[in-house]
Scaffold this motif. Structure first.
Motif, PDB file in Angstrom:
ATOM      1  N   UNK A 189     -41.111  37.715  30.593  1.00 22.26           N
ATOM      2  CA  UNK A 189     -41.410  38.964  29.800  1.00 22.26           C
ATOM      3  C   UNK A 189     -40.772  38.835  28.431  1.00 22.26           C
ATOM      4  N   UNK A 190     -39.612  38.436  28.161  1.00 23.71           N
ATOM      5  CA  UNK A 190     -38.840  38.549  26.739  1.00 23.71           C
ATOM      6  C   UNK A 190     -38.647  37.164  26.465  1.00 23.71           C
ATOM      7  N   UNK A 191     -39.527  36.566  25.757  1.00 18.88           N
ATOM      8  CA  UNK A 191     -39.518  34.862  25.307  1.00 18.88           C
ATOM      9  C   UNK A 191     -39.422  34.835  24.056  1.00 18.88           C
ATOM     10  N   UNK A 224     -36.705  25.147  21.106  1.00 18.46           N
ATOM     11  CA  UNK A 224     -35.945  25.452  22.055  1.00 18.46           C
ATOM     12  C   UNK A 224     -36.358  26.688  22.501  1.00 18.46           C
ATOM     13  N   UNK A 225     -36.707  26.754  24.020  1.00 19.05           N
ATOM     14  CA  UNK A 225     -37.157  28.280  24.379  1.00 19.05           C
ATOM     15  C   UNK A 225     -36.027  28.951  24.894  1.00 19.05           C
ATOM     16  N   UNK A 226     -36.104  30.370  24.645  1.00 21.39           N
ATOM     17  CA  UNK A 226     -35.050  31.425  25.012  1.00 21.39           C
ATOM     18  C   UNK A 226     -35.446  32.379  25.493  1.00 21.39           C
ATOM     19  N   UNK A 227     -34.514  33.172  26.158  1.00 22.02           N
ATOM     20  CA  UNK A 227     -34.828  34.593  26.735  1.00 22.02           C
ATOM     21  C   UNK A 227     -34.162  35.467  26.243  1.00 22.02           C
ATOM     22  N   UNK A 228     -34.611  36.752  25.916  1.00 22.23           N
ATOM     23  CA  UNK A 228     -33.676  37.683  25.082  1.00 22.23           C
ATOM     24  C   UNK A 228     -33.800  39.211  25.557  1.00 22.23           C
ATOM     25  N   UNK A 229     -32.802  39.924  25.328  1.00 22.68           N
ATOM     26  CA  UNK A 229     -32.758  41.190  25.831  1.00 22.68           C
ATOM     27  C   UNK A 229     -32.530  42.322  24.778  1.00 22.68           C
ATOM     28  N   UNK A 241     -30.441  30.205  25.325  1.00 22.90           N
ATOM     29  CA  UNK A 241     -31.265  29.233  25.332  1.00 22.90           C
ATOM     30  C   UNK A 241     -31.257  28.422  26.770  1.00 22.90           C
ATOM     31  N   UNK A 242     -32.336  27.991  26.836  1.00 19.01           N
ATOM     32  CA  UNK A 242     -32.984  27.417  28.125  1.00 19.01           C
ATOM     33  C   UNK A 242     -32.692  25.973  28.412  1.00 19.01           C
ATOM     34  N   UNK A 243     -31.753  25.797  29.346  1.00 16.46           N
ATOM     35  CA  UNK A 243     -31.395  24.258  29.425  1.00 16.46           C
ATOM     36  C   UNK A 243     -31.820  23.781  30.754  1.00 16.46           C
ATOM     37  N   UNK A 244     -32.001  22.344  30.815  1.00 19.82           N
ATOM     38  CA  UNK A 244     -32.442  21.687  31.974  1.00 19.82           C
ATOM     39  C   UNK A 244     -31.379  20.626  32.330  1.00 19.82           C
ATOM     40  N   UNK A 253     -22.901  10.540  28.446  1.00 22.15           N
ATOM     41  CA  UNK A 253     -21.643  11.048  27.595  1.00 22.15           C
ATOM     42  C   UNK A 253     -20.752  11.880  28.258  1.00 22.15           C
ATOM     43  N   UNK A 254     -21.089  12.267  29.534  1.00 17.00           N
ATOM     44  CA  UNK A 254     -20.357  13.261  30.598  1.00 17.00           C
ATOM     45  C   UNK A 254     -21.040  14.707  30.423  1.00 17.00           C
ATOM     46  N   UNK A 255     -21.902  14.877  29.891  1.00 14.96           N
ATOM     47  CA  UNK A 255     -22.632  16.284  29.946  1.00 14.96           C
ATOM     48  C   UNK A 255     -23.429  16.482  31.038  1.00 14.96           C
ATOM     49  N   UNK A 256     -23.852  17.615  31.479  1.00 14.83           N
ATOM     50  CA  UNK A 256     -24.751  17.891  32.510  1.00 14.83           C
ATOM     51  C   UNK A 256     -25.890  18.745  32.294  1.00 14.83           C
ATOM     52  N   UNK A 257     -26.091  19.117  30.957  1.00 13.15           N
ATOM     53  CA  UNK A 257     -27.278  19.985  30.435  1.00 13.15           C
ATOM     54  C   UNK A 257     -27.812  19.347  29.262  1.00 13.15           C
ATOM     55  N   UNK A 258     -28.760  19.681  29.027  1.00  9.85           N
ATOM     56  CA  UNK A 258     -29.640  19.626  27.631  1.00  9.85           C
ATOM     57  C   UNK A 258     -30.550  20.588  27.476  1.00  9.85           C
ATOM     58  N   UNK A 259     -30.547  21.233  26.082  1.00  8.48           N
ATOM     59  CA  UNK A 259     -31.596  22.288  25.731  1.00  8.48           C
ATOM     60  C   UNK A 259     -32.940  21.786  25.867  1.00  8.48           C
ATOM     61  N   UNK A 260     -33.977  22.578  26.604  1.00  6.95           N
ATOM     62  CA  UNK A 260     -35.414  22.020  26.631  1.00  6.95           C
ATOM     63  C   UNK A 260     -36.039  22.113  25.237  1.00  6.95           C
ATOM     64  N   UNK A 261     -36.682  21.302  24.931  1.00 15.08           N
ATOM     65  CA  UNK A 261     -37.465  20.877  23.626  1.00 15.08           C
ATOM     66  C   UNK A 261     -38.906  20.980  24.208  1.00 15.08           C
ATOM     67  N   UNK A 262     -39.629  22.060  23.602  1.00 11.61           N
ATOM     68  CA  UNK A 262     -41.193  22.106  24.069  1.00 11.61           C
ATOM     69  C   UNK A 262     -41.912  21.555  23.043  1.00 11.61           C
TER      70      UNK A 262
END
Length: 299
Positions: A189-191, A224-229, A241-244, A253-262
Motif C-alpha cells: 500500500x504505502x511504499x 532502499x525500499x521503505x514503508x511509510x504511514x 527501511x526494509x531490511x533482510x 562483523x557481528x550484525x544480523x541485518x542489512x538494508x535491502x538494495x533493489x
C-alpha cells in the motif's frame, strides 16, 4: 536494523537519480511545525537544499536558524559566565566543584560554538546528510507522479498514538520476515524509497560496542525500499527501511541485518504496489543487488 544511514537529501540529486518532484506542501508543513513544536530534527543537508531554492520555504529555514543562533548564543554566554566564576574560585582555592564547573563550561562553550559554526557553514560535509531514528529524511513516493517527501525515520504505524509508539522504538526497521504481520497495513500500500550512500550499525567487537560503517564497493547509490504511514492528527509522515538477512561480510562483523538494495529497474514496480501480488513484490527482494559492503570502524 539500519541504526543510521547517509541519505541523499537534495531534491536536485533525487530528481536526477529518480525523476522525482519536490512535494512543497509537505516540506512547508514540516518546516512550519518545527518553528512551533520542540523535538523535530531535520538534517542540515535537507535545510541547505531547501534554502538553496529560496521562496517561502527558504524563509522558514532562515527563521528557524535565526532562533537557533539566538538560543545558542544565550547558552554560550551563560557557560562563559559559569567559567569565569569557576576560574575566580580556582584562583583562590582549588575545589572539586570549581574544577567540575570549569570542565563542563569549557566543553559546553566548544559544543555551542560548533553548533553555531554549523548553522553558518555553507560548505557541505558528509555528516550533514546522515540520519538516525527519530530524524527526518527525504523519501521518494508515488502519488500520480514521483514525489520527494520529508518523513521521520521511525514509523508510527496506522492507529498508533504518540504514546503507543514509545513502546515500540524499533519501527525504523521493517524486517522483511514481518511484512505480512507487523507491517501488513502498509505493505502493498504505502511504499517509498530512500537513496543512501552508506549505512551504519553498532556491533560488539572484543567486548566493546563499536560503530561500523558500510558502503557498496561499487560506489553505487543504494536504493532502499521503505514503508511509510501518515498520522493526520499530528500531521506526521514517518517510515521504516526494509531490511533482510545480512550479507556475508555484514554478518562477519557481528550484525544480523542489512538494508535491502533493489535494482533500478524495479523502482516503478516497488512504488506502485496496489496492483501487484505479494509474490511479485517479494521477487524484487529476491533479485536485489549484492554489492560487497566495504566496512570499517566509523571515525
Amino acid at each position: 536494523m539500519c541504526y543510521s544511514a547517509l541519505v541523499i537529501q537534495s531534491q536536485k540529486k533525487l530528481a536526477r537519480q529518480l525523476g522525482a518532484e519536490f512535494d512543497e506542501a509537505a516540506y512547508e508543513g514540516l518546516f512550519f511545525d518545527r518553528l512551533n513544536k520542540p523535538g523535530i530534527k531535520i538534517p542540515k543537508a535537507m535545510d541547505d537544499a531547501v534554502l538553496a531554492e529560496g521562496g517561502r520555504l527558504g524563509e522558514l529555514v532562515r527563521d528557524w536558524r535565526g532562533r537557533q543562533a539566538a538560543d545558542l548564543e544565550r547558552l554560550r554566554a551563560e557557560q562563559r559566565e559559569r567559567l569565569e566564576k569557576a576560574l575566580a574560585k580556582l584562583a583562590v582555592k582549588e575545589t572539586k566543584a570549581a574544577l567540575n564547573d570549569r570542565r563542563i563550561a569549557t566543553n559546553k562553550i566548544a559544543q555551542y560554538g560548533k553548533k553555531l559554526d554549523d548553522l553558518e557553514r555553507s560548505e557541505p560535509e558528509a555528516e550533514d546528510s546522515r540520519i538516525w531514528p527519530g530524524e527526518y529524511s527525504a523519501v521518494v513516493v508515488a502519488d500520480g507522479r514521483r514525489l520527494i517527501r520529508p518523513m521521520r525515520y521511525q514509523c508510527r504505524l496506522p492507529g498508533w498514538t504518540a504514546e503507543i509508539e514509545k513502546q515500540f522504538e524499533g519501527t525504523y526497521n521493517a524486517r522483511r520476515d514481518k511484512l505480512g504481520s507487523s507491517w501488513k497495513r502498509l505493505f502493498r500500500k504505502n511504499h517509498g524509497l530512500i537513496v543512501a550512500e552508506k549505512f551504519y550499525e553498532r556491533v560488539d567487537r572484543d567486548g566493546r560496542k563499536v560503530e561500523m560503517e558500510f558502503a557498496p564497493s561499487t560506489r553505487e547509490l543504494m536504493l532502499v525500499p521503505c514503508l511509510w504511514s501518515y498520522d493526520p492528527q499530528d500531521r506526521l509522515y514517518s517510515f521504516g527501511a526494509i531490511t533482510d538477512d545480512p550479507e556475508p561480510e555484514v554478518a562477519a562483523t557481528g550484525h544480523d541485518r542489512t538494508p535491502i538494495n533493489i535494482k533500478p529497474e524495479y523502482v516503478d514496480a516497488w512504488l506502485s504496489p496496489e496492483s501487484r501480488s505479494e509474490s511479485e513484490l517479494q521477487a524484487i527482494f529476491d533479485d536485489k543487488r549484492h554489492p560487497y559492503y566495504e566496512h570499517r570502524e566509523a571515525a
